[in-house]
Motif scaffolding. Structure first.
Motif, PDB file in Angstrom:
ATOM      1  N   ARG A 201       0.976  -1.254  -0.198  1.00  0.00           N
ATOM      2  CA  ARG A 201       0.006  -0.132  -0.071  1.00  0.00           C
ATOM      3  C   ARG A 201       0.885   1.103  -0.025  1.00  0.00           C
ATOM      4  O   ARG A 201       0.384   2.330  -0.640  1.00  0.00           O
ATOM      5  N   ASP A 202       2.007   1.182   0.676  1.00  0.00           N
ATOM      6  CA  ASP A 202       2.838   2.401   0.758  1.00  0.00           C
ATOM      7  C   ASP A 202       3.686   2.564  -0.574  1.00  0.00           C
ATOM      8  O   ASP A 202       4.011   3.819  -0.584  1.00  0.00           O
ATOM      9  N   VAL A 204       1.622   2.206  -3.487  1.00  0.00           N
ATOM     10  CA  VAL A 204       0.898   2.414  -4.708  1.00  0.00           C
ATOM     11  C   VAL A 204       0.970   3.818  -5.158  1.00  0.00           C
ATOM     12  O   VAL A 204       0.668   4.124  -6.432  1.00  0.00           O
ATOM     13  N   SER A 216      -9.027   5.143  -1.066  1.00  0.00           N
ATOM     14  CA  SER A 216      -8.361   3.841  -0.567  1.00  0.00           C
ATOM     15  C   SER A 216      -8.210   2.871  -1.704  1.00  0.00           C
ATOM     16  O   SER A 216      -9.174   2.320  -2.169  1.00  0.00           O
ATOM     17  N   VAL A 217      -6.788   2.331  -1.720  1.00  0.00           N
ATOM     18  CA  VAL A 217      -6.506   1.121  -2.574  1.00  0.00           C
ATOM     19  C   VAL A 217      -6.945   0.039  -1.886  1.00  0.00           C
ATOM     20  O   VAL A 217      -6.255  -0.542  -0.870  1.00  0.00           O
ATOM     21  N   ARG A 218      -7.810  -0.773  -2.544  1.00  0.00           N
ATOM     22  CA  ARG A 218      -8.042  -1.950  -2.169  1.00  0.00           C
ATOM     23  C   ARG A 218      -7.095  -3.051  -2.409  1.00  0.00           C
ATOM     24  O   ARG A 218      -6.945  -3.997  -1.995  1.00  0.00           O
ATOM     25  N   ARG A 219      -6.960  -2.938  -3.720  1.00  0.00           N
ATOM     26  CA  ARG A 219      -6.344  -3.983  -4.390  1.00  0.00           C
ATOM     27  C   ARG A 219      -5.190  -3.444  -5.547  1.00  0.00           C
ATOM     28  O   ARG A 219      -5.774  -2.457  -6.275  1.00  0.00           O
TER      29      ARG A 219
END
Length: 313
Positions: A201-202, A204, A216-219
């Motif tokens: 996530r950090d 993306v 919010s990045v879910r995937r």
């Protein structure tokens, strides 16, 4: 409500995954990423295993890029349960840019010459919303120099360009001189065809090529599907990753984004060779006023493609 439209326009303009001619040699793999990132049979015996490497950027390295983004957008405003406005519009961005490295420090391009043979944008916020408007950087060449966290931009005569040009060049080339996020993710790793990698996530935001939050990045996952050999058109072997990106709304952004497609990366350099992503983009916001409750919704299909051709002077 116009703020919501501006957020979609901002995303369409900036999501360009701009892995230019930049580098950071001998990047160590973050051991905290390795266990969480590799999913499935990371060391499967069957199938080809690819080792990703990176070479330092040197003076004379060049890249020619073509970028295209298109979003067919439908917007709707509802007031107290009744449709107050509904419309359709197109957002397009087309750009061709050529970059040559003029100076490199520790394997990174810190000074470049960038030319924009073509740079056009269509937006409902523009004066002619149905046309691809020529941007002021089209046909011009600039010198871009990274100084710490800032970019210094001049024309070839050493003059600072007008504010509108300066902003467009900075937005297009803001990652010049920074570490290559693909290298941070892949360098010195052995990846098996069929293996799935979850992007931490950090990383993306950096990999997508923008700084401001867009939900919010879910995937964000990459699955290695094949390896294309070097040929006359491409001097380097290329790993083709099936790519899936899912972004959900949060307090900072109402955007919902779901993209699928391919990302092509040179195995010997970790440079981005091509990207093609497609999928729906939508958003919904509510505004309470003295005149009633307004609900703003917008959605459409996003298509984006990038092609990069690398060479050395």
């Amino acid at each position: 409500m116009t703020h919501s439209l501006a957020q979609i326009a901002f995303f369409c303009f900036l999501v360009s995954l701009p892995c230019f001619v930049r580098g950071e040699p001998n990047v160590a793999v973050d051991t905290a990423i390795e266990p969480a990132a590799a999913v499935g049979a990371a060391r499967a015996r069957a199938g080809r295993v690819v080792r990703f490497q990176q070479r330092p950027t040197v003076v004379g390295d060049r890249v020619a890029q073509r970028l295209g983004v298109h979003l067919a957008l439908t917007t709707k405003i509802t007031q107290s349960g009744q449709t107050a406005h509904e419309s359709t519009s197109d957002m397009r961005r087309q750009q061709q840019r050529s970059i040559e490295v003029l100076d490199a420090v520790d394997g990174r391009a810190v000074k470049i010459q960038a030319s924009f043979p073509l740079s056009r944008r269509q937006s409902p916020e523009a004066g002619s919303p149905d046309e691809l408007a020529v941007q002021p950087i089209e046909g011009k060449t600039y010198i871009v120099h990274r100084e710490g966290d800032q970019l210094a931009i001049t024309d070839t005569a050493g003059h600072i360009p007008p504010k509108d040009q300066y902003k467009l060049v900075a937005e297009s080339l803001e990652n010049v001189g920074k570490p290559n996020p693909l290298a941070l993710l892949l360098v010195d790793r052995h990846v098996t065809v069929g293996q799935r990698i979850l992007v931490p996530r950090d990383m993306v935001q950096q990999l997508l090529g923008f700084d401001d939050p867009v939900g919010s990045v879910r995937r964000f996952e990459l699955t290695l599907v094949r390896v294309d050999p070097a040929d006359e058109s491409h001097r380097a072997e290329r790993a083709v990753f099936q790519t899936r990106i899912e972004i959900m709304p949060n307090e900072s952004s109402p955007l919902t984004i779901s993209l699928n497609g391919e990302m092509v990366v040179e195995t010997e350099t970790c440079r981005l060779a091509a990207v093609e992503l497609n999928g729906p983009v939508s958003m919904s916001t509510i505004e309470r006023t003295s005149l009633g409750i307004y609900q703003y919704s917008a959605g459409g299909e996003l298509h984006m493609a990038i092609r990069s051709q690398y060479s050395t002077k």
